[in-house]
Design an enzyme around this catalytic site. Structure first.
Site, PDB file in Angstrom:
ATOM      1  N   GLU A   1      79.051  77.551  23.034  1.00  0.00           N
ATOM      2  CA  GLU A   1      80.341  77.874  22.451  1.00  0.00           C
ATOM      3  C   GLU A   1      81.363  76.809  22.842  1.00  0.00           C
ATOM      4  O   GLU A   1      81.453  76.454  24.018  1.00  0.00           O
ATOM      5  CB  GLU A   1      80.819  79.210  23.013  1.00  0.00           C
ATOM      6  CG  GLU A   1      80.830  80.333  22.026  1.00  0.00           C
ATOM      7  CD  GLU A   1      81.289  81.592  22.734  1.00  0.00           C
ATOM      8  OE1 GLU A   1      82.425  82.006  22.509  1.00  0.00           O
ATOM      9  OE2 GLU A   1      80.511  82.118  23.552  1.00  0.00           O
TER      10      GLU A   1
ATOM     11  N   SER B   1      91.344  71.292  32.279  1.00  0.00           N
ATOM     12  CA  SER B   1      90.279  72.109  32.854  1.00  0.00           C
ATOM     13  C   SER B   1      88.965  71.343  32.811  1.00  0.00           C
ATOM     14  O   SER B   1      88.651  70.691  31.815  1.00  0.00           O
ATOM     15  CB  SER B   1      90.083  73.395  32.035  1.00  0.00           C
ATOM     16  OG  SER B   1      91.295  74.081  31.830  1.00  0.00           O
TER      17      SER B   1
ATOM     18  N   ASN C   1      82.440  69.289  31.090  1.00  0.00           N
ATOM     19  CA  ASN C   1      83.372  68.672  30.147  1.00  0.00           C
ATOM     20  C   ASN C   1      84.776  68.778  30.709  1.00  0.00           C
ATOM     21  O   ASN C   1      85.059  69.678  31.500  1.00  0.00           O
ATOM     22  CB  ASN C   1      83.308  69.397  28.798  1.00  0.00           C
ATOM     23  CG  ASN C   1      84.223  68.772  27.762  1.00  0.00           C
ATOM     24  OD1 ASN C   1      84.347  67.542  27.679  1.00  0.00           O
ATOM     25  ND2 ASN C   1      84.900  69.604  26.979  1.00  0.00           N
TER      26      ASN C   1
ATOM     27  N   THR D   1      78.580  75.183  27.269  1.00  0.00           N
ATOM     28  CA  THR D   1      77.637  76.135  26.692  1.00  0.00           C
ATOM     29  C   THR D   1      77.614  75.887  25.177  1.00  0.00           C
ATOM     30  O   THR D   1      78.285  74.976  24.694  1.00  0.00           O
ATOM     31  CB  THR D   1      78.084  77.586  26.951  1.00  0.00           C
ATOM     32  OG1 THR D   1      79.347  77.775  26.306  1.00  0.00           O
ATOM     33  CG2 THR D   1      78.226  77.871  28.435  1.00  0.00           C
TER      34      THR D   1
ATOM     35  N   ASP E   1      84.189  74.790  24.282  1.00  0.00           N
ATOM     36  CA  ASP E   1      85.191  74.920  25.356  1.00  0.00           C
ATOM     37  C   ASP E   1      85.213  76.305  25.995  1.00  0.00           C
ATOM     38  O   ASP E   1      86.279  76.807  26.372  1.00  0.00           O
ATOM     39  CB  ASP E   1      86.600  74.579  24.820  1.00  0.00           C
ATOM     40  CG  ASP E   1      86.667  73.177  24.258  1.00  0.00           C
ATOM     41  OD1 ASP E   1      85.941  72.308  24.757  1.00  0.00           O
ATOM     42  OD2 ASP E   1      87.429  72.954  23.308  1.00  0.00           O
TER      43      ASP E   1
ATOM     44  N   GLY F   1      87.620  56.062  26.971  1.00  0.00           N
ATOM     45  CA  GLY F   1      86.880  56.180  28.226  1.00  0.00           C
ATOM     46  C   GLY F   1      87.697  56.114  29.506  1.00  0.00           C
ATOM     47  O   GLY F   1      87.179  55.715  30.547  1.00  0.00           O
ATOM     48  N   SER F   2      88.959  56.577  29.460  1.00  0.00           N
ATOM     49  CA  SER F   2      89.738  56.511  30.713  1.00  0.00           C
ATOM     50  C   SER F   2      89.214  57.514  31.742  1.00  0.00           C
ATOM     51  O   SER F   2      89.243  57.238  32.947  1.00  0.00           O
ATOM     52  CB  SER F   2      91.232  56.727  30.454  1.00  0.00           C
ATOM     53  OG  SER F   2      91.516  58.058  30.097  1.00  0.00           O
TER      54      SER F   2
ATOM     55  N   HIS G   1      88.724  69.232  29.407  1.00  0.00           N
ATOM     56  CA  HIS G   1      89.480  69.623  28.223  1.00  0.00           C
ATOM     57  C   HIS G   1      90.968  69.631  28.584  1.00  0.00           C
ATOM     58  O   HIS G   1      91.335  70.138  29.639  1.00  0.00           O
ATOM     59  CB  HIS G   1      89.028  71.016  27.756  1.00  0.00           C
ATOM     60  CG  HIS G   1      89.690  71.451  26.501  1.00  0.00           C
ATOM     61  ND1 HIS G   1      89.341  70.946  25.275  1.00  0.00           N
ATOM     62  CD2 HIS G   1      90.712  72.310  26.279  1.00  0.00           C
ATOM     63  CE1 HIS G   1      90.110  71.497  24.344  1.00  0.00           C
ATOM     64  NE2 HIS G   1      90.959  72.324  24.926  1.00  0.00           N
TER      65      HIS G   1
HETATM   66  C1  GRF Z   1      90.907  63.482  27.189  1.00  0.00           C
HETATM   67  O1  GRF Z   1      92.176  63.988  26.896  1.00  0.00           O
HETATM   68  C2  GRF Z   1      89.946  64.606  27.454  1.00  0.00           C
HETATM   69  O2  GRF Z   1      90.548  65.705  28.070  1.00  0.00           O
HETATM   70  C3  GRF Z   1      89.513  64.980  26.072  1.00  0.00           C
HETATM   71  O3  GRF Z   1      89.437  63.760  25.377  1.00  0.00           O
HETATM   72  C4  GRF Z   1      90.289  62.793  25.986  1.00  0.00           C
HETATM   73  C5  GRF Z   1      89.426  61.628  26.380  1.00  0.00           C
HETATM   74  O4  GRF Z   1      90.170  60.534  26.845  1.00  0.00           O
HETATM   75  N1  GRF Z   1      88.303  65.730  26.124  1.00  0.00           N
HETATM   76  P1  GRF Z   1      89.429  59.309  27.497  1.00  0.00           P
HETATM   77  O5  GRF Z   1      88.462  58.759  26.473  1.00  0.00           O
HETATM   78  O6  GRF Z   1      88.722  59.789  28.714  1.00  0.00           O
HETATM   79  O7  GRF Z   1      90.501  58.328  27.819  1.00  0.00           O
END
Ligand code: GRF
Length: 183
Positions: free
Chosen positions: A138, A131, A102, A136, A140, A12-13, A104
């Protein structure tokens, strides 16, 4: 103030960055499919409302129905996925269409899916990044709302690159979410 629900499965960072840098929106609920997720504990410590339920045993449909109820009870306008490791069903996405974001860890559309950093290194890319995109059906593949480019350094491993990209994620996500709720 637009009310945001964060959905996570891990440490959860990104959720913490969204909470700490909240401007123009408010995180009102942190929800997880993993009751043991570190991010849920951090959210509770920060005094945030949480929702925790495992789909194991009850199935995906019942899990998503309960999640949907919790989000609506919290009067959430936008859902921010932050390390949520499960695919949302098309029915769930349809109910929240255009309102789920989201983050990614790649420069989408490159390297969708898992193990992005290892794949970027194997392909000898010189640049990585992150990003924020609309969700959606699909994986990412929704509209990209914002990106940050991050250099790949000589000697990088998937771990060192992930750590560098994560710093960029924490700066990008709150900014894009703020712009999104006010667009
Ligand atoms: C991050 O790298 C995010 O881009 C990906 O999952 C990871 C989550 O990290 N979708 P955190 O739990 O937010 O620390």
């Amino acid at each position: 103030m637009p009310r945001v629900g964060v959905l996570l499965s891990g440490r959860g960072s990104n959720m913490q960055a969204l909470v700490e840098q909240a401007a123009g929106y408010e995180v009102v609920l942190v929800a997880s499919d993993r009751p043991e997720a570190g991010g849920l504990a951090s959210a509770r410590e920060a005094g945030l409302a949480t929702f925790a339920l495992s789909p194991k045993g009850i199935g995906k449909a019942a899990f998503e129905a309960a999640l949907d109820d919790a989000l609506r009870e919290a009067d959430v306008a936008v859902i921010a996925l932050a390390g949520y490791m499960r695919l949302l069903s098309p029915a769930f996405v349809a109910r929240w269409v255009g309102r789920i974001l989201n983050i990614h860890p790649s420069l989408l559309p490159a390297y969708q899916g898992l193990d992005t950093h290892a794949r970027a290194l194997a392909a000898r890319e010189r640049e990585a990044g992150c990003s924020v995109h609309l969700v959606t059906d699909e994986l990412d593949a929704g509209e990209v709302l914002g990106q940050t480019r991050v250099p790949i350094e000589p000697g990088d491993t998937a771990e060192t690159l992930a750590a560098r990209v994560l710093v960029a994620e924490h700066q990008l996500y709150p900014r894009v979410l703020k712009d999104f709720v006010h667009r």
